[in-house]
Scaffold this active site. Structure first.
Site, PDB file in Angstrom:
ATOM      1  N   ARG A 168       0.827  -1.205   0.000  1.00 21.99           N
ATOM      2  CA  ARG A 168       0.000   0.000   0.000  1.00 21.99           C
ATOM      3  C   ARG A 168       0.867   1.263   0.000  1.00 21.99           C
ATOM      4  NH1 ARG A 168      -2.166   1.237   4.077  1.00 21.99           N
ATOM      5  NH2 ARG A 168      -1.174  -0.197   5.549  1.00 21.99           N
ATOM      6  N   LYS A 228      -8.381  -2.475   1.008  1.00 20.61           N
ATOM      7  CA  LYS A 228      -8.314  -1.590   2.169  1.00 20.61           C
ATOM      8  C   LYS A 228      -9.111  -0.302   1.950  1.00 20.61           C
ATOM      9  CE  LYS A 228      -6.076  -4.178   4.953  1.00 20.61           C
ATOM     10  NZ  LYS A 228      -6.856  -4.829   6.049  1.00 20.61           N
ATOM     11  N   HIS A 243     -10.451  -4.326  12.774  1.00 24.30           N
ATOM     12  CA  HIS A 243      -9.353  -4.985  12.059  1.00 24.30           C
ATOM     13  C   HIS A 243      -8.920  -6.170  12.911  1.00 24.30           C
ATOM     14  CE1 HIS A 243      -5.141  -4.689  10.056  1.00 24.30           C
ATOM     15  NE2 HIS A 243      -5.979  -5.399   9.319  1.00 24.30           N
ATOM     16  N   THR A 257      -3.291 -14.437  12.703  1.00 20.50           N
ATOM     17  CA  THR A 257      -3.786 -15.465  11.784  1.00 20.50           C
ATOM     18  C   THR A 257      -3.536 -16.854  12.333  1.00 20.50           C
ATOM     19  OG1 THR A 257      -3.421 -14.021   9.879  1.00 20.50           O
ATOM     20  CG2 THR A 257      -3.595 -16.368   9.445  1.00 20.50           C
TER      21      THR A 257
END
Length: 522
Positions: free
Chosen positions: A50, A193, A212, A235
């Site tokens: 990003r 995003k 988030h 995760t």
């Protein structure tokens, strides 16, 4: 499909094309390849992540007082936005082909947002086919006008002289016209995003908390949320064989429970193996987008250890590619809120129970630590803070999200925990990284209810309650001070970390309630 309402006169338009068709086009026109397991291997060009410094939000009278202006949400005027939008439309009109992807953000029908993506790369269309929730044939027929439109002209550069941009990359969001314009970056994550940022604006207006985090659900329907920055284990710890995955990254908490915003997962692939993360490894097959990976020229077998393009190699695949996923991706009200941190100073306990005020404080702080070698110039552990564990995507002031979190926790009796997956017995270079076996034992004890009833002691500086017993974790590990050879050094390091927390939180203090302020270190 007629796109004249957007000023697009392009004749070659495909709406929600089949996955096989996108493969064919990507192989012909995108320089894509097929991996040995059937995934589509693509390249995002110069940008492999990003571009937060190139993100701008239009300042308009209707939203100006809502937005948390600053380094996260930088301003652009309406006229500059229109110029960038026209630049994107001109590119789309002159491109050989335009793909339209219509889909939903949000599994809860009461909160879902209709999104339309206009793009020129088959890889981008397939990416959004995976990341949005795809409508049924009937839903697509009755889709109507979208709530938000994304103009992805990322192949075409922005004009650095327009607005406050200083580079050929421009990501512009306009809440008044409900549009997102992308120029000068082909990194697909900007679309994902961008939608999350939109949800972070819309949902709190409805009294819904956007988050988030990852989420999973036990056999009895008990839901846990896992917040944490990169490297904290979000995760890994939310992926358990005996619990169903609701989602790995973006969720909302409503009056009815939680729902996943996305229709897919965007997983990091660096150092991926079948042994370490079998669920993700097995999800990389026909229909999955592999971004910026390196594969053997002859066998097309991917080398997931190869960082020559970027460490940020990614796989985008639909949720149903994970066998242990709950679909529809909706769950009950969370029973446990787990804030993950990787404390490289080695002073935070492996698990602490938080009061609502402490939960808000640590949620706003979003603490983890960088270790030596992760960035140029870092020679010792360095605190890193990201508000709400996702500052880059917030729109409102962080306290708005924190107060919503506390309200939801109070209404539904959720417990909050701070879990440290970092170092014990000393900081980085002296102590050892917390055992994953011990951390999993902590998570199991949270889920079983054992820790809710365990005896505790109060941390003298941070004030949270530290359990003194936990099945599968040695008692000396639970109290970090006991693991240090020199306890006076531990005490000094704990105070040093507390000062870093206070210094970081000073920028939020004026907007924080007394309860939040009382949740910080003394």
């Amino acid at each position: 499909m007629n796109l004249s309402q957007y000023g697009i006169t392009q004749q070659h338009v495909d709406r929600n094309p089949a996955v096989a068709r996108l493969y064919e086009d990507a192989l012909k026109h995108d320089n894509a390849k097929i991996s040995s397991t059937g995934a589509l291997m693509t390249n995002s060009g110069i940008k492999t992540g990003r571009s937060p410094k190139d993100k701008r939000v239009v300042e308009d009278p209707g939203t100006a007082n809502d937005i948390w202006w600053g380094n996260i949400n930088m301003k652009i005027d309406g006229e500059s936005f229109r110029m960038n939008r026209q630049r994107a439309i001109d590119y789309l009109n002159n491109a050989p082909h335009v793909y339209v992807v219509d889909g939903f953000a949000g599994w809860d029908p009461k909160c879902r947002v209709k999104v339309r993506v206009l793009c020129t790369r088959a890889y981008h269309a397939l990416f959004m086919h995976n990341m949005l929730i795809m409508p049924t044939a009937r839903e697509l027929e009755n889709f109507g006008d979208p709530d938000y439109v994304i103009y992805n002209a990322g192949i075409f550069p922005a004009d650095p002289k327009i607005g406050t941009h200083t580079s050929p990359t421009s990501v512009n969001l306009n809440f008044q016209t409900r549009e997102l314009v992308i120029l000068g970056t082909q990194y697909a994550g900007e679309m994902k995003k961008g939608i999350f940022t939109i949800m972070n604006y819309l949902m709190p207006k409805m009294g819904v908390l956007s988050m988030h985090c990852s989420a999973n659900e036990g056999a009895n329907g008990d839901v846990s949320l896992f917040f944490g920055l990169s490297g904290t284990g979000k995760t890994t710890l939310s992926t358990e064989a005996n619990r169903k995955l609701i989602g790995d990254d973006e969720h909302c908490w409503t009056d009815d429970g939680v729902f996943n915003i996305e229709g897919g997962c965007y997983a990091k692939c660096i150092d991926l193996s079948a042994e370490s993360e079998p669920e993700i490894y097995n999800a990389i097959r026909f229909g999955t987008v592999l971004e910026n990976v390196i594969a053997d020229e002859h066998s097309h077998q991917v080398d997931y250890t190869d960082k020559s393009i970027t460490e940020n190699t990614r796989a985008a695949y639909p949720l149903n590619f994970i066998d242990n996923t709950k679909l529809p991706a909706i769950g009950n009200h969370p029973k446990n809120i787990i804030l993950l941190t990787c404390d490289a100073f080695g002073v935070l306990p492996p698990v602490s129970r938080l009061t609502p005020g402490q939960a808000m404080y640590h949620y706003i702080s979003g603490y983890t630590a960088k270790v030596a070698g992760t960035e140029v110039g870092i020679k010792e552990p360095t605190p890193e803070f990201s508000a709400c564990y996702g500052a880059a995507f917030l729109v409102w002031h962080p306290t708005k999200y924190a107060e919503l979190l506390a309200k939801k926790m109070q209404e539904h009796g959720a417990c909050a925990w701070l879990v440290n997956t970092g170092w014990a017995g000393g900081g980085y270079g002296v102590g050892k990284r917390m055992s994953i076996r011990h951390t999993r034992a902590v998570i199991d004890a949270i889920h079983s209810g054992e820790l809710a009833n365990a005896p505790t002691v109060t941390d003298p500086v941070f004030g949270f309650q530290i359990p003194t017993t936990c099945t599968g974790v040695p008692t000396d590990v639970l109290i970090p001070r006991n693991c240090w050879t020199d306890q006076s050094v531990y005490d000094a390091t704990l105070l040093k970390l507390a000062e870093a927390f206070k210094k970081n939180f000073a920028k939020y203090a004026d907007n924080a309630s007394a309860e939040i302020l009382a949740g910080g270190p003394k």
